[in-house]
Design a protein around this motif. Structure first.
Motif, PDB file in Angstrom:
ATOM      1  N   ASP A 213     -64.981 -61.941  -6.300  1.00  0.00           N
ATOM      2  CA  ASP A 213     -63.736 -62.203  -5.584  1.00  0.00           C
ATOM      3  C   ASP A 213     -63.027 -63.375  -6.254  1.00  0.00           C
ATOM      4  O   ASP A 213     -63.644 -64.427  -6.468  1.00  0.00           O
ATOM      5  N   TYR A 219     -71.044 -62.697  -3.742  1.00  0.00           N
ATOM      6  CA  TYR A 219     -72.389 -62.395  -3.236  1.00  0.00           C
ATOM      7  C   TYR A 219     -73.163 -61.646  -4.304  1.00  0.00           C
ATOM      8  O   TYR A 219     -72.586 -60.947  -5.112  1.00  0.00           O
ATOM      9  N   ASP A 229     -74.664 -55.082   4.508  1.00  0.00           N
ATOM     10  CA  ASP A 229     -74.093 -56.400   4.794  1.00  0.00           C
ATOM     11  C   ASP A 229     -72.769 -56.245   5.561  1.00  0.00           C
ATOM     12  O   ASP A 229     -71.834 -55.613   5.064  1.00  0.00           O
ATOM     13  N   PRO A 230     -72.678 -56.802   6.773  1.00  0.00           N
ATOM     14  CA  PRO A 230     -71.466 -56.593   7.582  1.00  0.00           C
ATOM     15  C   PRO A 230     -70.188 -57.037   6.876  1.00  0.00           C
ATOM     16  O   PRO A 230     -69.155 -56.380   6.969  1.00  0.00           O
ATOM     17  N   LYS A 231     -70.271 -58.154   6.156  1.00  0.00           N
ATOM     18  CA  LYS A 231     -69.056 -58.652   5.495  1.00  0.00           C
ATOM     19  C   LYS A 231     -68.619 -57.712   4.361  1.00  0.00           C
ATOM     20  O   LYS A 231     -67.419 -57.434   4.204  1.00  0.00           O
ATOM     21  N   VAL A 232     -69.600 -57.234   3.598  1.00  0.00           N
ATOM     22  CA  VAL A 232     -69.284 -56.293   2.511  1.00  0.00           C
ATOM     23  C   VAL A 232     -68.734 -54.996   3.098  1.00  0.00           C
ATOM     24  O   VAL A 232     -67.748 -54.429   2.587  1.00  0.00           O
ATOM     25  N   GLU A 234     -67.147 -54.643   5.916  1.00  0.00           N
ATOM     26  CA  GLU A 234     -65.800 -54.885   6.437  1.00  0.00           C
ATOM     27  C   GLU A 234     -64.762 -54.961   5.314  1.00  0.00           C
ATOM     28  O   GLU A 234     -63.681 -54.378   5.385  1.00  0.00           O
ATOM     29  N   LEU A 235     -65.151 -55.690   4.243  1.00  0.00           N
ATOM     30  CA  LEU A 235     -64.155 -55.946   3.196  1.00  0.00           C
ATOM     31  C   LEU A 235     -64.037 -54.829   2.167  1.00  0.00           C
ATOM     32  O   LEU A 235     -62.949 -54.536   1.677  1.00  0.00           O
TER      33      LEU A 235
END
Lengths: 242, 381
Positions: A213, A219, A229-232, A234-235
């Motif tokens: 990013d 990450y 991974d929730p963030k991965v 989501e994004l």
């Protein structure tokens, strides 16, 4: 991570196409022998630039890249090929006016005597190319060109293969075929570093993933971990079929 | 498949050529009084080129005093066929220079405006070595006479010209590429280099036209047309050179690498090809071929002036564009079309307009086939 030796070590890279404008801002990556690494991230994150910087196509202003024990920072691409690194660009990845056979011959330009044996080996991996050996590469479909590009890079029997969005512009069927091939190539012992837009499919097949990013490594974890991974999610993956 | 595609294109070109020849012969057989008043068209090209010959004439036997004349005695029975043959000859000689220009464009993207001066340099260096009159080197006050036979003189001129290609790439073009100077800026540099070379050559050799040989060419009458013995030799040499280039590009590993660099330099580098090495070789070949072209054109035209290449440059660009940008074989086909168009046009219009005809054909062909005659439209997706 396993205890296999590190084959590619990119440390704190700053690089960009134009003077004074860095696309990579302290990007790092350690790749072990035999790994299949997937690099994902949003548009403009610097994924392709990172791959090109590794391959000497974008000047590295700061940081270092080593292949085994050797410093290969800013080394010329043809020297890197000699040292066992192959690169498949995202676009313009074949020589359009050359035939399929001539394209693959260029892959062994530095070792012409190896051509015959390599052609037989590649023919087994990509049988379709044998049928199209005399066809001009510029007249092939996108999927076939991708096949030629991969085969050309494999002709030198590389230790490390860099793939820049190998599934870009392909139909879903062809994309699947490309991912399967990539895994097959990796299983023959070739370390693969792959940049992909199709993040989910990429993470499904890779050993480890890196999320880039804004030109830096955000990450890293195994492909399966990143898929959960929730963030991965989501994004980069969305919520469907997570 | 590729071979089939290539054959199809070649077959198409061949059919057009055969039809054109048949049409010209048929036209000729029916006779055409309209052209009876045409001035000596066999030497039209020579005459046009020598129009600019300066009035400062010297007593030197190797300096031309007036319009080329040795060929004027031999006009074939059929002016159409004669002009067509003249066009093929001129096209082949033009191709020697155009192929090099095309190779440079293909591998580097540079439209080299200084290529014309390489043609002049080849011709005038041959004069330098072959002339029995006193010559001098730039910046040296000493005058001397060399007077070698034509062949070693030509070989020396070609070697030196090829050396200038090496020098140019080593000390000018390669550093500019390394510094990522844009292609437009490089093109402007080539215009400057062209002017510098043009003035340098004029300063060194003078403005008058120079003859490479004083011997009178004998003409062979072949019925429909006649041709000089020197011209036959020139055509044979041109065919051997062009055949050699074709063989190199298609059949040798370095030649295929040259085509690969021409297609995609970055990918060629990623394949392990030393792109800079290939480009250097291309510069040496291109300048060497331009010299051969210059020498043979000077023999065909009886003499060469310092600006012979500059006046041919636009035709070379037309040939390269017409054939398909960056396509070496396209440059050959384009040159032949331009050569025939230029020579044939003199049958109907004044020689002053013949180069305009070539450029008009260029525009027409590009309107119908934007990629040029042998250029290929690439599949997308």
């Amino acid at each position: 991570m396993t205890d296999a030796p590190v084959i590619v070590d990119a440390d704190d890279l700053y690089a960009g196409y134009l003077p004074g404008i860095d696309i990579l801002n302290g990007c790092s990556m350690r790749v072990q022998e035999g790994e299949l690494i997937g690099i994902i991230g949003p548009n403009g994150a610097g994924k392709s630039t990172f791959l090109k910087a590794l391959f000497g196509l974008v000047p590295i202003r700061s940081g270092s890249v080593t292949l085994g024990d050797e410093d290969i920072t800013n080394m010329r691409a043809d020297e890197l090929v000699k040292r066992g690194i192959g690169f498949v660009p995202q676009t313009n990845n074949v020589f359009p006016s050359l035939t399929v056979l001539e394209n693959l011959e260029m892959g062994t330009y530095q070792r012409p005597k190896a051509f015959k044996a390599q052609w037989e080996r590649i023919g087994e991996l990509f049988p379709k190319l044998v049928d199209r050996r005399d066809q001009r590469a510029g007249s092939l479909s996108g999927g076939e060109r991708q096949m030629v590009a991969m085969a050309r890079a494999l002709m030198m029997d590389p230790k490390v293969l860099l793939l820049d969005e190998p599934s870009a512009g392909l139909s879903p069927d062809r994309q699947d075929e490309t991912f399967v091939r990539t895994r097959e190539i990796n299983r023959t012992g070739v370390t693969v570093i792959m940049v992909e837009q199709n993040a989910r499919r990429c993470l499904q097949i890779c050993d480890r993933g890196y999320v880039l990013d804004q030109g830096t490594t955000a990450y890293t974890a195994s492909g399966q971990e990143l898929l959960k991974d929730p963030k991965v999610i989501e994004l980069y993956l969305g919520t469907l079929g997570a | 498949m590729t071979k089939r595609i290539d054959r199809r294109v070649m077959l198409r070109a061949l059919i057009v050529l055969v039809i054109a020849v048949a049409a010209f012969i048929a036209l000729g057989a029916s006779g055409s009084p309209a052209i009876a008043s045409t001035t000596d068209t066999v030497v039209a090209h020579s005459a046009a080129l020598s129009n600019e010959a300066p009035s400062a004439l010297t007593q030197d036997t190797t300096t031309v005093h007036a319009t080329a004349d040795t060929e004027s005695s031999g006009v074939g029975d059929n002016r159409y066929v004669q002009q067509f043959i003249n066009g093929i000859v001129f096209g082949l000689l033009l191709a020697l220079a155009s192929v090099g220009l095309s190779l440079i464009y293909g591998t580097t993207g540079l439209s080299n405006f200084a290529h014309g001066e390489q043609v002049s340099l080849g011709a005038l260096l041959t004069f330098f070595f072959a002339s029995k009159q006193e010559v001098s080197l730039p910046f040296l006050p000493v005058e001397f006479s060399i007077g070698w036979p034509l062949l070693p003189s030509a070989l020396a001129a070609i070697a030196i010209s090829a050396g200038t290609g090496w020098l140019q790439d080593r000390y000018l073009w390669s550093p500019l590429r390394r510094r990522r100077v844009s292609i437009v800026q490089q093109m402007i540099v080539s215009i400057g280099l062209s002017l510098a070379m043009l003035n340098f050559i004029q300063w060194w050799f003078g403005a008058e036209r120079k003859r490479l040989t004083t011997s009178i060419d004998t003409r062979l009458d072949l019925g429909l047309f006649s041709i000089g013995q020197t011209t036959i030799w020139s055509v044979l040499i041109a065919l051997v050179c062009l055949g050699g280039v074709g063989y190199f590009l298609l059949k040798t590993r370095t030649g295929r690498a040259t085509r690969a660099v021409s297609d995609n330099p970055a990918l060629a580098s990623a394949s392990g090809i030393r792109v800079e090495k290939v480009v250097r070789l291309v510069w040496i070949m291109a300048t060497g071929l331009a010299a051969v072209g210059g020498i043979l054109l000077a023999l065909y035209d009886n003499a060469a002036a310092f600006d012979v290449g500059a006046r041919l440059l636009l035709l070379m660009f037309a040939a390269v564009t017409l054939g398909g940008l960056g396509q070496a074989f396209g440059a050959l086909v384009g040159s032949l079309v331009i050569g025939v168009a230029v020579e044939m046009s003199t049958l109907w219009i004044g020689t002053d307009l013949k180069y305009a005809v070539a450029l008009a054909i260029l525009i027409l062909v590009l309107l119908v086939r934007p990629q040029g005659i042998l250029g290929r439209a690439e599949r997308v997706g």
